[in-house]
Design a protein around this motif. Structure first.
Motif, PDB file in Angstrom:
ATOM      1  N   SER A   1       0.638  -1.368  -0.074  1.00 22.93           N
ATOM      2  CA  SER A   1      -0.096  -0.207   0.039  1.00 22.93           C
ATOM      3  C   SER A   1       0.808   1.382   0.081  1.00 22.93           C
ATOM      4  CB  SER A   1      -1.010   0.084   1.270  1.00 22.93           C
ATOM      5  OG  SER A   1       0.010  -0.038   2.384  1.00 22.93           O
ATOM      6  N   GLY A   2       2.043   1.226   0.687  1.00 27.17           N
ATOM      7  CA  GLY A   2       2.883   2.238   0.675  1.00 27.17           C
ATOM      8  C   GLY A   2       3.431   2.889  -0.649  1.00 27.17           C
ATOM      9  N   LYS A   3       3.696   1.808  -1.580  1.00 31.13           N
ATOM     10  CA  LYS A   3       4.009   1.925  -3.119  1.00 31.13           C
ATOM     11  C   LYS A   3       3.075   2.360  -3.852  1.00 31.13           C
ATOM     12  CE  LYS A   3       7.797  -1.551  -2.683  1.00 31.13           C
ATOM     13  NZ  LYS A   3       8.352  -2.731  -3.229  1.00 31.13           N
ATOM     14  N   LEU A   4       1.892   2.133  -3.576  1.00 31.38           N
ATOM     15  CA  LEU A   4       0.660   2.716  -4.286  1.00 31.38           C
ATOM     16  C   LEU A   4       0.403   4.032  -4.000  1.00 31.38           C
ATOM     17  CD1 LEU A   4      -1.610  -0.291  -4.816  1.00 31.38           C
ATOM     18  CD2 LEU A   4      -0.077   0.580  -6.602  1.00 31.38           C
ATOM     19  N   SER A   5       0.471   4.192  -2.887  1.00 30.89           N
ATOM     20  CA  SER A   5       0.243   5.663  -2.182  1.00 30.89           C
ATOM     21  C   SER A   5       1.162   6.455  -2.628  1.00 30.89           C
ATOM     22  CB  SER A   5       0.120   5.850  -0.665  1.00 30.89           C
ATOM     23  OG  SER A   5       1.131   5.523  -0.099  1.00 30.89           O
ATOM     24  N   ARG A   6       2.569   6.126  -2.607  1.00 28.95           N
ATOM     25  CA  ARG A   6       3.524   7.192  -3.315  1.00 28.95           C
ATOM     26  C   ARG A   6       3.242   7.283  -4.845  1.00 28.95           C
ATOM     27  NH1 ARG A   6       7.911   7.949  -0.561  1.00 28.95           N
ATOM     28  NH2 ARG A   6       8.264   6.828   1.192  1.00 28.95           N
ATOM     29  N   LEU A   7       2.632   6.330  -5.587  1.00 27.95           N
ATOM     30  CA  LEU A   7       2.493   6.330  -6.893  1.00 27.95           C
ATOM     31  C   LEU A   7       1.493   7.590  -7.462  1.00 27.95           C
ATOM     32  CD1 LEU A   7       2.636   5.497 -10.030  1.00 27.95           C
ATOM     33  CD2 LEU A   7       1.138   3.843  -9.744  1.00 27.95           C
ATOM     34  N   LEU A   8       0.338   7.416  -6.257  1.00 20.34           N
ATOM     35  CA  LEU A   8      -0.944   8.158  -6.402  1.00 20.34           C
ATOM     36  C   LEU A   8      -0.482   9.715  -5.850  1.00 20.34           C
ATOM     37  CD1 LEU A   8      -3.673   6.097  -4.945  1.00 20.34           C
ATOM     38  CD2 LEU A   8      -3.527   6.820  -7.134  1.00 20.34           C
ATOM     39  N   VAL A   9       0.451   9.957  -4.997  1.00 18.34           N
ATOM     40  CA  VAL A   9       0.859  11.259  -4.793  1.00 18.34           C
ATOM     41  C   VAL A   9       1.860  11.790  -5.797  1.00 18.34           C
ATOM     42  CG1 VAL A   9       2.514  12.539  -3.119  1.00 18.34           C
ATOM     43  CG2 VAL A   9       0.900  11.158  -2.032  1.00 18.34           C
ATOM     44  N   ALA A  10       2.597  10.842  -6.270  1.00 12.58           N
ATOM     45  CA  ALA A  10       3.433  11.411  -7.559  1.00 12.58           C
ATOM     46  C   ALA A  10       2.593  11.638  -8.666  1.00 12.58           C
ATOM     47  CB  ALA A  10       4.300  10.314  -7.948  1.00 12.58           C
ATOM     48  N   ALA A  11       1.569  11.165  -9.046  1.00 13.83           N
ATOM     49  CA  ALA A  11       0.803  11.407 -10.171  1.00 13.83           C
ATOM     50  C   ALA A  11      -0.011  12.851  -9.658  1.00 13.83           C
ATOM     51  CB  ALA A  11      -0.437  10.538 -10.131  1.00 13.83           C
ATOM     52  N   ALA A  12      -0.470  12.938  -8.596  1.00 15.11           N
ATOM     53  CA  ALA A  12      -1.381  14.371  -8.215  1.00 15.11           C
ATOM     54  C   ALA A  12      -0.166  15.461  -8.359  1.00 15.11           C
ATOM     55  CB  ALA A  12      -1.513  14.343  -6.922  1.00 15.11           C
ATOM     56  N   MET A  13       1.173  15.163  -7.791  1.00 13.36           N
ATOM     57  CA  MET A  13       2.116  16.367  -7.821  1.00 13.36           C
ATOM     58  C   MET A  13       2.407  16.712  -9.214  1.00 13.36           C
ATOM     59  SD  MET A  13       4.371  15.471  -4.487  1.00 13.36           S
ATOM     60  CE  MET A  13       5.450  17.005  -4.685  1.00 13.36           C
ATOM     61  N   GLY A  14       2.514  15.755 -10.154  1.00 14.69           N
ATOM     62  CA  GLY A  14       2.822  15.637 -11.570  1.00 14.69           C
ATOM     63  C   GLY A  14       1.942  16.523 -12.209  1.00 14.69           C
ATOM     64  N   TYR A  15       0.572  16.313 -11.934  1.00  7.26           N
ATOM     65  CA  TYR A  15      -0.427  16.988 -12.589  1.00  7.26           C
ATOM     66  C   TYR A  15      -0.136  18.429 -12.134  1.00  7.26           C
ATOM     67  CZ  TYR A  15      -2.447  13.162 -15.300  1.00  7.26           C
ATOM     68  OH  TYR A  15      -2.900  12.191 -16.056  1.00  7.26           O
ATOM     69  N   LEU A  16      -0.174  18.823 -10.733  1.00  8.10           N
ATOM     70  CA  LEU A  16      -0.044  20.190 -10.447  1.00  8.10           C
ATOM     71  C   LEU A  16       0.978  20.815 -10.918  1.00  8.10           C
ATOM     72  CD1 LEU A  16      -0.847  19.832  -6.830  1.00  8.10           C
ATOM     73  CD2 LEU A  16      -2.164  21.152  -8.312  1.00  8.10           C
ATOM     74  N   LEU A  17       2.201  20.262 -11.506  1.00  4.78           N
ATOM     75  CA  LEU A  17       3.194  20.891 -11.962  1.00  4.78           C
ATOM     76  C   LEU A  17       3.077  21.039 -13.266  1.00  4.78           C
ATOM     77  CD1 LEU A  17       6.264  21.706 -11.511  1.00  4.78           C
ATOM     78  CD2 LEU A  17       7.026  19.294 -12.401  1.00  4.78           C
ATOM     79  N   GLN A  18       2.377  20.146 -14.181  1.00  2.22           N
ATOM     80  CA  GLN A  18       2.204  20.322 -15.523  1.00  2.22           C
ATOM     81  C   GLN A  18       0.915  21.556 -15.662  1.00  2.22           C
ATOM     82  OE1 GLN A  18       1.045  16.772 -18.209  1.00  2.22           O
ATOM     83  NE2 GLN A  18       1.604  15.868 -16.277  1.00  2.22           N
ATOM     84  N   ALA A  19       0.112  21.684 -14.505  1.00  2.25           N
ATOM     85  CA  ALA A  19      -0.777  22.961 -14.655  1.00  2.25           C
ATOM     86  C   ALA A  19      -0.282  24.160 -14.559  1.00  2.25           C
ATOM     87  CB  ALA A  19      -1.767  22.785 -13.364  1.00  2.25           C
ATOM     88  N   ALA A  20       0.925  24.217 -13.848  1.00  2.72           N
ATOM     89  CA  ALA A  20       1.786  25.380 -13.545  1.00  2.72           C
ATOM     90  C   ALA A  20       2.513  25.847 -14.870  1.00  2.72           C
ATOM     91  CB  ALA A  20       2.908  25.363 -12.610  1.00  2.72           C
ATOM     92  N   PHE A  21       2.945  24.603 -15.751  1.00  9.76           N
ATOM     93  CA  PHE A  21       3.917  24.829 -17.075  1.00  9.76           C
ATOM     94  C   PHE A  21       2.700  25.116 -18.222  1.00  9.76           C
ATOM     95  CE2 PHE A  21       7.263  22.566 -14.806  1.00  9.76           C
ATOM     96  CZ  PHE A  21       8.067  23.774 -14.630  1.00  9.76           C
ATOM     97  N   ASP A  22       1.601  24.409 -18.281  1.00  8.15           N
ATOM     98  CA  ASP A  22       0.971  24.292 -19.349  1.00  8.15           C
ATOM     99  C   ASP A  22      -0.466  25.164 -19.070  1.00  8.15           C
ATOM    100  OD1 ASP A  22      -0.769  23.901 -21.544  1.00  8.15           O
ATOM    101  OD2 ASP A  22      -0.600  21.876 -21.601  1.00  8.15           O
ATOM    102  N   GLN A  23      -0.516  26.495 -19.087  1.00  8.84           N
ATOM    103  CA  GLN A  23      -1.565  27.368 -18.698  1.00  8.84           C
ATOM    104  C   GLN A  23      -2.701  27.245 -19.686  1.00  8.84           C
ATOM    105  OE1 GLN A  23      -0.209  30.745 -16.939  1.00  8.84           O
ATOM    106  NE2 GLN A  23       1.783  29.890 -16.057  1.00  8.84           N
ATOM    107  N   GLU A  24      -2.439  26.863 -20.972  1.00  6.93           N
ATOM    108  CA  GLU A  24      -3.350  26.834 -22.080  1.00  6.93           C
ATOM    109  C   GLU A  24      -4.658  26.111 -21.639  1.00  6.93           C
ATOM    110  OE1 GLU A  24      -3.321  29.020 -24.480  1.00  6.93           O
ATOM    111  OE2 GLU A  24      -1.625  29.872 -23.510  1.00  6.93           O
ATOM    112  N   GLU A  25      -4.177  24.990 -20.928  1.00  7.96           N
ATOM    113  CA  GLU A  25      -5.240  23.712 -20.667  1.00  7.96           C
ATOM    114  C   GLU A  25      -6.055  24.229 -19.655  1.00  7.96           C
ATOM    115  OE1 GLU A  25      -7.555  21.123 -20.581  1.00  7.96           O
ATOM    116  OE2 GLU A  25      -5.878  20.692 -22.236  1.00  7.96           O
TER     117      GLU A  25
END
Length: 196
Positions: free
Chosen positions: A152-176
């Protein structure tokens, strides 16, 4: 009826504006006070230093994010996968703030690397969400909607990484415009791989 802002609220708002526009280092206490329309005495009445003000802003942001996620209770009858796919819509405030707030967040992380007090504040939301998603994954493993053969710890890291990755993309790709929707779609794909 609009309520009058207190000096403290004016200082916090001013600091956010200036930290986002100019960065933490460039914005002086004088600049913050002038922009807020308050005296330096008022500033020091509420905050010992500019760093204390910065920490308050980060703590407020963390608290708001956590409250937003927990604002709607999760029904015991809900399937974990369905809740997970809907969760990005609870983070819309973060996706909206990401483009303008990203430079301030980078300042925060940079300072956190060198200052233990700031680091403690920086890792608090991360640790909270790691625990939140770990419990979430374990619930899904119990009800059979998430694979039980992966820690479960590995899967939770994957979910947090996905969430942080999407937030980072939102900062870079402001057109979306619909980052909550894109994140939800990405989580659906992820769930296909980790589903029970």
């Amino acid at each position: 009826m609009q309520t009058k802002k207190t000096s403290r609220e004016k200082i916090l708002q001013s600091a956010v504006e200036l930290f986002m526009e100019d960065g933490y280092e460039a914005a002086s206490v004088n600049d913050i006070c002038k922009n807020a329309g308050v005296s330096k005495g008022s500033f020091y009445h509420y905050f010992e230093t500019k760093q204390a003000l910065f920490l308050t802003l980060m703590e407020n942001w963390s608290s708001l994010t956590m409250q937003t996620v927990l604002s709607e209770p999760i029904s015991p009858e809900s399937k974990v996968g369905d809740v997970l796919v809907q969760m990005p819509y609870r983070f819309e405030i973060a996706f909206t703030a990401a483009p303008k707030g990203f430079p301030m967040l980078v300042d925060f992380w940079r300072r956190a690397m060198h200052e233990p007090e700031i680091w403690k504040t920086a890792v608090e939301p991360y640790r909270y969400f790691m625990g939140f998603f770990k419990q979430f994954v374990e619930t899904g493993q119990t009800d059979g909607s998430i694979r039980s053969d992966v820690e479960s710890g590995k899967l939770s890291r994957l979910l947090v990484a996905a969430a942080m990755g999407y937030l980072l993309q939102a900062a870079f790709d402001q057109e979306e415009a619909d980052w909550a929707g894109l994140t939800s779609e990405g989580l659906k794909v992820l769930l296909e791989g980790i589903g029970g």
